[in-house]
Design an enzyme around this catalytic site. Structure first.
Site, PDB file in Angstrom:
ATOM      1  N   PRO A  14      18.489 -23.468  15.569  1.00 42.51           N
ATOM      2  CA  PRO A  14      18.840 -22.318  14.995  1.00 42.51           C
ATOM      3  C   PRO A  14      20.169 -22.782  14.221  1.00 42.51           C
ATOM      4  CG  PRO A  14      18.342 -21.604  17.130  1.00 42.51           C
ATOM      5  CD  PRO A  14      18.055 -23.103  17.083  1.00 42.51           C
ATOM      6  N   ASN A  29      24.956 -37.094  19.136  1.00 45.87           N
ATOM      7  CA  ASN A  29      25.655 -37.651  17.797  1.00 45.87           C
ATOM      8  C   ASN A  29      27.142 -38.040  18.365  1.00 45.87           C
ATOM      9  OD1 ASN A  29      27.627 -35.250  17.581  1.00 45.87           O
ATOM     10  ND2 ASN A  29      25.864 -34.072  17.022  1.00 45.87           N
ATOM     11  N   LYS A  48      25.232 -21.299   2.430  1.00 50.16           N
ATOM     12  CA  LYS A  48      25.492 -20.802   3.657  1.00 50.16           C
ATOM     13  C   LYS A  48      26.543 -19.383   3.799  1.00 50.16           C
ATOM     14  CE  LYS A  48      23.707 -24.639   6.398  1.00 50.16           C
ATOM     15  NZ  LYS A  48      23.848 -25.190   7.480  1.00 50.16           N
ATOM     16  N   PHE A  60      32.518 -27.176   8.377  1.00 49.00           N
ATOM     17  CA  PHE A  60      32.757 -28.725   8.423  1.00 49.00           C
ATOM     18  C   PHE A  60      31.521 -29.386   7.857  1.00 49.00           C
ATOM     19  CE2 PHE A  60      36.926 -28.464   9.938  1.00 49.00           C
ATOM     20  CZ  PHE A  60      37.520 -29.583  10.238  1.00 49.00           C
TER      21      PHE A  60
END
Length: 406
Positions: A310, A215, A347, A329
């Site tokens: 993961p 990315n 999360k 983020f």
């Protein structure tokens, strides 16, 4: 057109060859709209002229000759000391270090130090043997016991005396960065005693030795977070992907390439930190099969089989202790808040920073950013600003709502 000045920086230049680097510091700060005044010691004038600094700062530069002129309406050292928001001394010589450590005032520079109350940033530079002298180190350590003084340590390299060793003054970019931090914090060290772990940059998931899924992340935001935390007194570790960014030597840097490498390092380091910030752009998927030799173009699969990577931040959340704060983020396009809120709760994060990557001068590779800080009780907008300034805004908010809230 003259810039609109919002902050004032006083710069004291000592007698050393590194004085030439201060020219770039003055030029850069002026372009950022910061008003500059410069004091040169008599020795400094042997390396750079007052005219050079006057030209770069758009204001006369002061020397000891000005100190004794009778036409000053007020004592010059008093006027300058009260004027400054931040005071930089660079290069800081062994002679000036000794004077400051003893509280001496025998020239315009040292008198102005005693007549000021603002934070002072010290950037020493000298020959390795001089820097390592017991007396010099004693004076240096004495200075650092004074909370007014902030320091950028010397680095190693080729010196003007042809010696290779410690004693080089920090580079202008690092000095400017520290000044920007001080202009935000005005010298407060609200992260002293805190251990902060930050991930930065993108990961690479290889198909073969030359091809990978990646990315555009450069790691600039993560590095800005690390630098701002360092300037506020924290002990900082930065786990970063492949990057050309220069990490200050005071920051413990751990380079990684793949998401699995980042996962292993973050989990290993996790128990030792109070605040963990996952600003890295970690891959979601990787090629299912890795080929140890470069595949010829004709052998590349038309449909690339993928395997999941993961979920590092979820794993960190499941292992963190109650006193630890975990901040994520979320780089998004379009609506940045809704998916960030989902990620925050799903999360089990303490907070998340949502930032757009589809707006001009924001996101990947940019020097600026904008974001929304989100935790379980707050949503706070951080308008467009430099990434270093945004990092300071984030720590302002984290300090108030997470670290000191309990």
């Amino acid at each position: 057109m003259q810039p609109k000045f919002q902050r004032r920086v006083l710069i004291g230049v000592g007698g050393g060859i590194a004085a030439y680097k201060v020219c770039e510091v003055v030029s850069t700060l002026f372009k950022q709209g910061i008003e500059i005044r410069v004091i040169l010691t008599n020795s400094a004038q042997q390396f750079v002229t007052p005219l050079t600094f006057a030209t770069l700062s758009r204001h006369r530069a002061y020397t000891d000759d000005d100190f004794w002129l009778s036409y000053n309406p007020r004592p010059l050292h008093i006027e300058l000391g009260e004027w400054a928001d931040i005071f930089l001394i660079a290069p800081l010589t062994a002679n000036t270090t000794a004077k400051l450590a003893q509280g001496m005032a025998d020239n315009l520079l040292t008198n102005t130090v005693l007549a000021s109350k603002c934070p002072i940033l010290l950037a020493p530079a000298m020959n390795t043997d001089m820097w390592e002298q017991v007396a010099v180190q004693r004076n240096w350590q004495t200075l650092l016991t004074d909370q007014r003084y902030h320091s950028i340590d010397t680095t190693s390299g080729l010196l003007a005396c042809d010696r290779v060793g410690k004693g080089r003054m920090a580079e202008p970019k690092e000095i400017v960065s520290y000044i920007q931090s001080l202009l935000h914090t005005f010298g407060k060290r609200d992260l002293v005693g805190k251990n902060i772990l930050i991930s930065a940059g993108g990961t690479r998931e290889f198909l073969d030795p030359v091809r990978f899924i990646g990315n555009p992340s450069t790691g600039k935001m993560g590095l800005s977070l690390a630098v701002s935390a360092l300037h506020r007194g924290a002990n900082v570790t930065l786990v970063h992907g492949v990057s050309s960014l220069q990490v200050p030597p005071e920051i413990k840097a751990i380079p990684i390439v793949t998401a699995e490498e980042m996962r292993q390092v973050m989990l290993q380091e996790l128990p030792n930190y109070d605040v963990i910030i996952m600003s890295a752009a970690v891959a979601d998927m990787k090629p299912r099969d890795y080929n140890p030799e470069k595949l010829p173009k004709k052998a590349l699969p038309e449909n690339l089989a993928l395997a999941p990577v993961p979920d590092i931040i979820s794993e960190l959340a499941s292992h963190k202790q109650p006193h630890q704060k975990l901040i994520g983020f979320a780089a998004q396009t379009g609506d940045i808040v809704t998916p960030a809120l989902d990620k925050l709760h799903r999360k089990n994060l303490d907070a998340i920073i949502a930032n757009p990557v589809d707006k001009q001068d924001s996101g990947f590779g940019s020097d600026n950013n904008q974001a929304m800080y989100i935790d379980k009780n707050n949503q706070i907008e951080i308008p467009s600003c430099s990434k270093l300034e945004m990092a300071h805004h984030i720590f302002d908010i984290i300090n108030h709502h997470l670290i000191h809230h309990n």
